[in-house]
Enzyme design. Sequence first.
Site, PDB file in Angstrom:
ATOM      1  N   GLU A 242       0.833  -1.199   0.000  1.00  0.00           N
ATOM      2  CA  GLU A 242       0.000   0.000   0.000  1.00  0.00           C
ATOM      3  C   GLU A 242       0.871   1.254   0.000  1.00  0.00           C
ATOM      4  O   GLU A 242       1.789   1.369   0.823  1.00  0.00           O
ATOM      5  CB  GLU A 242      -0.894   0.040   1.245  1.00  0.00           C
ATOM      6  CG  GLU A 242      -1.908  -1.080   1.333  1.00  0.00           C
ATOM      7  CD  GLU A 242      -2.794  -0.954   2.562  1.00  0.00           C
ATOM      8  OE1 GLU A 242      -3.971  -1.301   2.475  1.00  0.00           O
ATOM      9  OE2 GLU A 242      -2.304  -0.504   3.625  1.00  0.00           O
ATOM     10  N   CYS A 243       0.597   2.174  -0.876  1.00  0.00           N
ATOM     11  CA  CYS A 243       1.179   3.518  -0.885  1.00  0.00           C
ATOM     12  C   CYS A 243       2.711   3.474  -0.786  1.00  0.00           C
ATOM     13  O   CYS A 243       3.376   3.215  -1.769  1.00  0.00           O
ATOM     14  CB  CYS A 243       0.553   4.363   0.222  1.00  0.00           C
ATOM     15  SG  CYS A 243       0.591   6.144  -0.090  1.00  0.00           S
ATOM     16  N   GLY A 244       3.277   3.720   0.368  1.00  0.00           N
ATOM     17  CA  GLY A 244       4.729   3.685   0.499  1.00  0.00           C
ATOM     18  C   GLY A 244       5.309   2.339   0.086  1.00  0.00           C
ATOM     19  O   GLY A 244       6.381   2.271  -0.526  1.00  0.00           O
ATOM     20  N   SER A 340      -0.684  -0.683  -4.843  1.00  0.00           N
ATOM     21  CA  SER A 340      -1.367   0.539  -5.262  1.00  0.00           C
ATOM     22  C   SER A 340      -1.228   1.580  -4.160  1.00  0.00           C
ATOM     23  O   SER A 340      -0.668   1.321  -3.092  1.00  0.00           O
ATOM     24  CB  SER A 340      -2.856   0.270  -5.525  1.00  0.00           C
ATOM     25  OG  SER A 340      -3.535   0.056  -4.302  1.00  0.00           O
TER      26      SER A 340
END
Length: 368
Positions: A242-244, A340
């Site tokens: 996720e993200c990072g 994502s």
Amino acid sequence: MSIIEGVMGLYDGGRGGVSSTAEIAKLLDAPVILVIDAKSMGTSAAAVALGFREFDKSVKLAGVILNRVGSDSHKQMIIDALDGLGIKCFGAIRRNDEFRLPERHLGLVPTTENLAVDAVNKICAAVAEQVDIDGLIELAENAAPLEIVSKSSVLIPNCLSIGVARDEAFNFYYGASLSVLERLGAELVYFSPLNDTKLPEVDGLIIGGGFPEMFAARLERNENLRADIKGAAERGLPIFAECGGFMYLMNRLVDFDGKSFDMCGAIDGVATMTRKLQTVGYVEAELMRDCAIGRAGDKLRAHEFHFSAADVSGGLFKCTRLRTGKEYFAGAARKNIVASYLHIHFAGCPNVAKSFVDACKNFRREMI
């Protein structure tokens, strides 16, 4: 006593107040304490409180706490105005720059990176002296009871292990979300992409959000672990990022100064930090194809908040922003990788958690 922390303004959220603190308070039938920044404001603070109370009378506005009050006379001026409106003041915190905590582009600097203990202790002392704690406790005791849904800590015995990246660079996790994985039989094994040179022996991997851009040089230097993660991805290890974590799996990360750093290379792409907020808010996401967290057509709710832009191909999710209705494609899937910018709460999307655990079980069986 349960204390629910609000976010943004009381009525701020998605369209029609969806996800706002006010909506949550009504769902829980919980009283609301409005915190008002009273700096450079006198009687107008009472007008603000009145507006919040009258905007939606089904919200139980029980009172206010004044913040950043300048003097006793300043405090009394506002309290007198509140009394005239029948609005209770539960306290007034004096303005003090020592109460500040360090911030950066995504909010407060995590406690893993800053020595906030001194400031927090000073804040605690001020609250104990300047806020009606007994009044707040009495308010909570008289509030409607919360319905508790009993859940066993583990529904099934541990049958697999999932590695979870956790250190200064990756620490954006919902505790309740990770607990869902444990109830599904997963043993969580924590490791550090910054400090560990070897990936633990696990059946799946979760790399959450955080600040990889602030530790990019250290992440780049840890070549052994980056190579381990890339190798595990090539073998088909289920990886949820996720993200990072999404940024970390790409080929490179470009920081705010334009300097490029090598990352894991498990996903073909580049993450570039920008000075402008790229997006923040809730989305509905539809899977475009089968993957480790579900099947094509499955829909889920998630949250996005990032300052970076990703140059990747794939478009695993078709996303719809709940506030604006804007549609776009996002994320990437390769082998058993799902990555994502979406932050997904497994307690709200239990099918996603079960699908990922099932993918980890399948990988475990294949490796035996």
